[in-house]
Scaffold this motif. Structure first.
Motif, PDB file in Angstrom:
ATOM      1  N   ASP A  87       0.980  -1.220  -0.042  1.00 59.93           N
ATOM      2  CA  ASP A  87       0.218   0.001   0.009  1.00 59.93           C
ATOM      3  C   ASP A  87       0.863   1.231   0.111  1.00 59.93           C
ATOM      4  OD1 ASP A  87      -1.949   1.941   0.359  1.00 59.93           O
ATOM      5  OD2 ASP A  87      -2.894   0.818   1.980  1.00 59.93           O
ATOM      6  N   THR A  88       0.790   2.142  -0.690  1.00 62.91           N
ATOM      7  CA  THR A  88       1.390   3.354  -0.860  1.00 62.91           C
ATOM      8  C   THR A  88       0.863   4.383   0.055  1.00 62.91           C
ATOM      9  OG1 THR A  88       0.150   4.517  -2.630  1.00 62.91           O
ATOM     10  CG2 THR A  88       2.338   2.961  -3.036  1.00 62.91           C
ATOM     11  N   PHE A  89      -0.276   3.992   0.852  1.00 66.51           N
ATOM     12  CA  PHE A  89      -0.899   4.903   1.680  1.00 66.51           C
ATOM     13  C   PHE A  89       0.039   5.765   2.729  1.00 66.51           C
ATOM     14  CE2 PHE A  89      -3.179   5.872   5.820  1.00 66.51           C
ATOM     15  CZ  PHE A  89      -4.176   7.005   5.340  1.00 66.51           C
ATOM     16  N   ILE A  90       0.089   6.974   2.660  1.00 68.37           N
ATOM     17  CA  ILE A  90       1.115   7.727   3.602  1.00 68.37           C
ATOM     18  C   ILE A  90       0.439   8.696   4.596  1.00 68.37           C
ATOM     19  CG2 ILE A  90       3.139   7.253   2.367  1.00 68.37           C
ATOM     20  CD1 ILE A  90       3.055   9.966   0.925  1.00 68.37           C
ATOM     21  N   GLY A  91      -0.724   8.364   4.561  1.00 70.37           N
ATOM     22  CA  GLY A  91      -1.261   9.369   5.551  1.00 70.37           C
ATOM     23  C   GLY A  91      -2.623  10.264   4.824  1.00 70.37           C
ATOM     24  N   THR A  92      -3.468  10.671   5.560  1.00 67.60           N
ATOM     25  CA  THR A  92      -4.784  11.243   5.136  1.00 67.60           C
ATOM     26  C   THR A  92      -4.641  12.614   4.221  1.00 67.60           C
ATOM     27  OG1 THR A  92      -5.181  12.110   7.341  1.00 67.60           O
ATOM     28  CG2 THR A  92      -6.179  10.193   6.831  1.00 67.60           C
ATOM     29  N   PRO A  93      -3.646  13.227   4.334  1.00 65.99           N
ATOM     30  CA  PRO A  93      -3.431  14.595   3.679  1.00 65.99           C
ATOM     31  C   PRO A  93      -2.889  14.856   2.357  1.00 65.99           C
ATOM     32  CG  PRO A  93      -1.828  14.535   5.340  1.00 65.99           C
ATOM     33  CD  PRO A  93      -2.431  13.266   5.613  1.00 65.99           C
ATOM     34  N   VAL A  94      -2.975  13.651   1.707  1.00 68.33           N
ATOM     35  CA  VAL A  94      -2.326  13.641   0.294  1.00 68.33           C
ATOM     36  C   VAL A  94      -2.954  14.697  -0.480  1.00 68.33           C
ATOM     37  CG1 VAL A  94      -1.840  12.273  -1.620  1.00 68.33           C
ATOM     38  CG2 VAL A  94      -1.559  11.220   0.753  1.00 68.33           C
ATOM     39  N   ILE A  95      -4.094  14.484  -0.768  1.00 65.80           N
ATOM     40  CA  ILE A  95      -4.798  15.491  -1.856  1.00 65.80           C
ATOM     41  C   ILE A  95      -4.769  16.886  -1.230  1.00 65.80           C
ATOM     42  CG2 ILE A  95      -6.947  16.325  -2.938  1.00 65.80           C
ATOM     43  CD1 ILE A  95      -5.839  13.445  -3.687  1.00 65.80           C
ATOM     44  N   ALA A  96      -4.849  17.359   0.024  1.00 65.35           N
ATOM     45  CA  ALA A  96      -4.840  18.697   0.499  1.00 65.35           C
ATOM     46  C   ALA A  96      -3.492  19.089   0.491  1.00 65.35           C
ATOM     47  CB  ALA A  96      -5.228  18.679   2.125  1.00 65.35           C
ATOM     48  N   SER A  97      -2.400  18.313   0.757  1.00 69.17           N
ATOM     49  CA  SER A  97      -1.146  18.941   0.435  1.00 69.17           C
ATOM     50  C   SER A  97      -0.756  19.131  -1.039  1.00 69.17           C
ATOM     51  CB  SER A  97      -0.039  17.683   0.861  1.00 69.17           C
ATOM     52  OG  SER A  97       0.085  16.591  -0.032  1.00 69.17           O
ATOM     53  N   ALA A  98      -1.245  18.528  -1.949  1.00 70.56           N
ATOM     54  CA  ALA A  98      -1.053  18.761  -3.254  1.00 70.56           C
ATOM     55  C   ALA A  98      -1.365  20.143  -3.664  1.00 70.56           C
ATOM     56  CB  ALA A  98      -1.856  17.845  -4.176  1.00 70.56           C
ATOM     57  N   PHE A  99      -2.511  20.590  -2.781  1.00 65.29           N
ATOM     58  CA  PHE A  99      -3.271  22.062  -3.124  1.00 65.29           C
ATOM     59  C   PHE A  99      -2.431  23.047  -2.384  1.00 65.29           C
ATOM     60  CE2 PHE A  99      -6.566  19.640  -4.854  1.00 65.29           C
ATOM     61  CZ  PHE A  99      -7.081  20.293  -6.067  1.00 65.29           C
ATOM     62  N   GLY A 100      -1.270  22.719  -1.536  1.00 68.13           N
ATOM     63  CA  GLY A 100      -0.602  23.473  -0.675  1.00 68.13           C
ATOM     64  C   GLY A 100      -0.639  23.409   0.672  1.00 68.13           C
ATOM     65  N   GLY A 101      -1.517  22.493   1.132  1.00 71.17           N
ATOM     66  CA  GLY A 101      -1.567  22.227   2.562  1.00 71.17           C
ATOM     67  C   GLY A 101      -0.367  21.746   3.169  1.00 71.17           C
ATOM     68  N   LYS A 102       0.190  22.515   4.411  1.00 70.00           N
ATOM     69  CA  LYS A 102       1.396  21.810   5.007  1.00 70.00           C
ATOM     70  C   LYS A 102       0.937  20.601   6.059  1.00 70.00           C
ATOM     71  CE  LYS A 102       3.807  25.182   3.272  1.00 70.00           C
ATOM     72  NZ  LYS A 102       3.891  25.109   1.863  1.00 70.00           N
ATOM     73  N   VAL A 103       1.863  19.623   5.913  1.00 72.14           N
ATOM     74  CA  VAL A 103       1.581  18.376   6.590  1.00 72.14           C
ATOM     75  C   VAL A 103       2.304  18.390   7.912  1.00 72.14           C
ATOM     76  CG1 VAL A 103       1.595  16.022   6.670  1.00 72.14           C
ATOM     77  CG2 VAL A 103       1.399  17.253   4.416  1.00 72.14           C
ATOM     78  N   GLN A 104       1.285  17.909   8.942  1.00 74.12           N
ATOM     79  CA  GLN A 104       2.195  17.901  10.121  1.00 74.12           C
ATOM     80  C   GLN A 104       2.231  16.239  10.557  1.00 74.12           C
ATOM     81  OE1 GLN A 104      -0.030  20.253  13.316  1.00 74.12           O
ATOM     82  NE2 GLN A 104       1.434  19.708  14.893  1.00 74.12           N
ATOM     83  N   TYR A 105       3.368  16.036  11.106  1.00 79.25           N
ATOM     84  CA  TYR A 105       3.561  14.527  11.303  1.00 79.25           C
ATOM     85  C   TYR A 105       3.453  14.346  12.986  1.00 79.25           C
ATOM     86  CZ  TYR A 105       4.540  13.573   6.487  1.00 79.25           C
ATOM     87  OH  TYR A 105       4.380  13.357   5.081  1.00 79.25           O
ATOM     88  N   PHE A 106       2.970  13.146  13.485  1.00 84.50           N
ATOM     89  CA  PHE A 106       2.915  12.999  14.858  1.00 84.50           C
ATOM     90  C   PHE A 106       3.641  11.686  14.943  1.00 84.50           C
ATOM     91  CE2 PHE A 106      -0.431  15.429  13.532  1.00 84.50           C
ATOM     92  CZ  PHE A 106      -0.404  16.569  14.522  1.00 84.50           C
ATOM     93  N   GLU A 107       4.153  11.150  16.277  1.00 86.08           N
ATOM     94  CA  GLU A 107       4.604   9.743  16.535  1.00 86.08           C
ATOM     95  C   GLU A 107       3.768   8.776  16.627  1.00 86.08           C
ATOM     96  OE1 GLU A 107       7.911   8.233  16.754  1.00 86.08           O
ATOM     97  OE2 GLU A 107       8.117  10.033  15.488  1.00 86.08           O
ATOM     98  N   ASP A 108       2.474   9.118  17.165  1.00 84.76           N
ATOM     99  CA  ASP A 108       1.348   8.344  17.557  1.00 84.76           C
ATOM    100  C   ASP A 108       0.080   8.224  16.770  1.00 84.76           C
ATOM    101  OD1 ASP A 108       0.978  10.757  18.512  1.00 84.76           O
ATOM    102  OD2 ASP A 108       0.228   9.923  20.591  1.00 84.76           O
ATOM    103  N   LYS A 109      -0.095   8.948  15.477  1.00 83.92           N
ATOM    104  CA  LYS A 109      -1.276   9.010  14.822  1.00 83.92           C
ATOM    105  C   LYS A 109      -0.970   9.484  13.245  1.00 83.92           C
ATOM    106  CE  LYS A 109      -2.036  13.503  17.123  1.00 83.92           C
ATOM    107  NZ  LYS A 109      -2.758  14.212  17.993  1.00 83.92           N
ATOM    108  N   ASP A 110      -2.233   9.278  12.563  1.00 77.49           N
ATOM    109  CA  ASP A 110      -1.906   9.775  11.148  1.00 77.49           C
ATOM    110  C   ASP A 110      -1.376  11.236  11.021  1.00 77.49           C
ATOM    111  OD1 ASP A 110      -2.554   7.285  10.534  1.00 77.49           O
ATOM    112  OD2 ASP A 110      -4.547   7.681   9.543  1.00 77.49           O
ATOM    113  N   PRO A 111      -0.663  11.537  10.221  1.00 82.50           N
ATOM    114  CA  PRO A 111      -0.474  13.151   9.917  1.00 82.50           C
ATOM    115  C   PRO A 111      -1.842  13.803   9.248  1.00 82.50           C
ATOM    116  CG  PRO A 111       0.372  11.687   7.909  1.00 82.50           C
ATOM    117  CD  PRO A 111      -0.417  10.743   8.919  1.00 82.50           C
TER     118      PRO A 111
END
Length: 146
Positions: A87-111
């Motif tokens: 699976d290439t799933f790397i978190g929920t914000p993939v589409i929003a990041s394509a439009f310029g959203g800044k991704v925030q990563y955490f140790e214990d939950k999805d970005p």
């Protein structure tokens, strides 16, 4: 190079799963209900969570290693109609990041997206179509596929 030889032990099981699913979608009778238990790619039924979520989403080599461990565990421990896949799933914000959203990563939950890019309805007119080959996490996903 990743060793997928372990899949040979499950060749018949995987073929049966494929056939069951194919029959189901062709509206044919099946011997069992084609259900698959969803197990996150970072989880082993034997060992539990294999790594932190932060590392799973940011380290592509670790991501692949733990997914393979999860696949092994799934095939060994569950009797469902699972078809192994990476699976290439790397978190929920993939589409929003394509439009310029800044991704925030955490140790214990999805970005997720740190701040919205739309604050009022007029902001929608400022959104530009992203280049899916280069924009945000889309590029990372395409690189993982390659």
């Amino acid at each position: 190079m990743v060793d997928f030889d372990f899949l040979n032990r499950y060749e018949e099981k995987i073929a049966t799963s494929k056939e069951t699913i194919k029959k189901f979608w062709n509206l044919e009778e099946t011997e069992r209900t084609p259900a698959t238990v969803w197990v996150p790619g970072y989880y082993s039924l034997e060992k539990g969570q294999l790594c932190s979520l932060g590392a799973y989403y940011t380290d592509k080599d670790l991501n692949l290693d733990v997914q393979i461990e999860s696949i092994k565990s799934h095939l060994e421990k569950l009797d469902d109609v699972y078809i192994p896949h990476i699976d290439t799933f790397i978190g929920t914000p993939v589409i929003a990041s394509a439009f310029g959203g800044k991704v925030q990563y955490f140790e214990d939950k999805d970005p997720w997206i740190k701040d919205p890019i739309i604050h009022e309805y007029k902001d929608i007119d400022k959104i530009k179509k992203p280049n899916a080959q280069k924009a945000g996490l889309m590029k990372k996903i395409l690189d993982c596929i390659d």
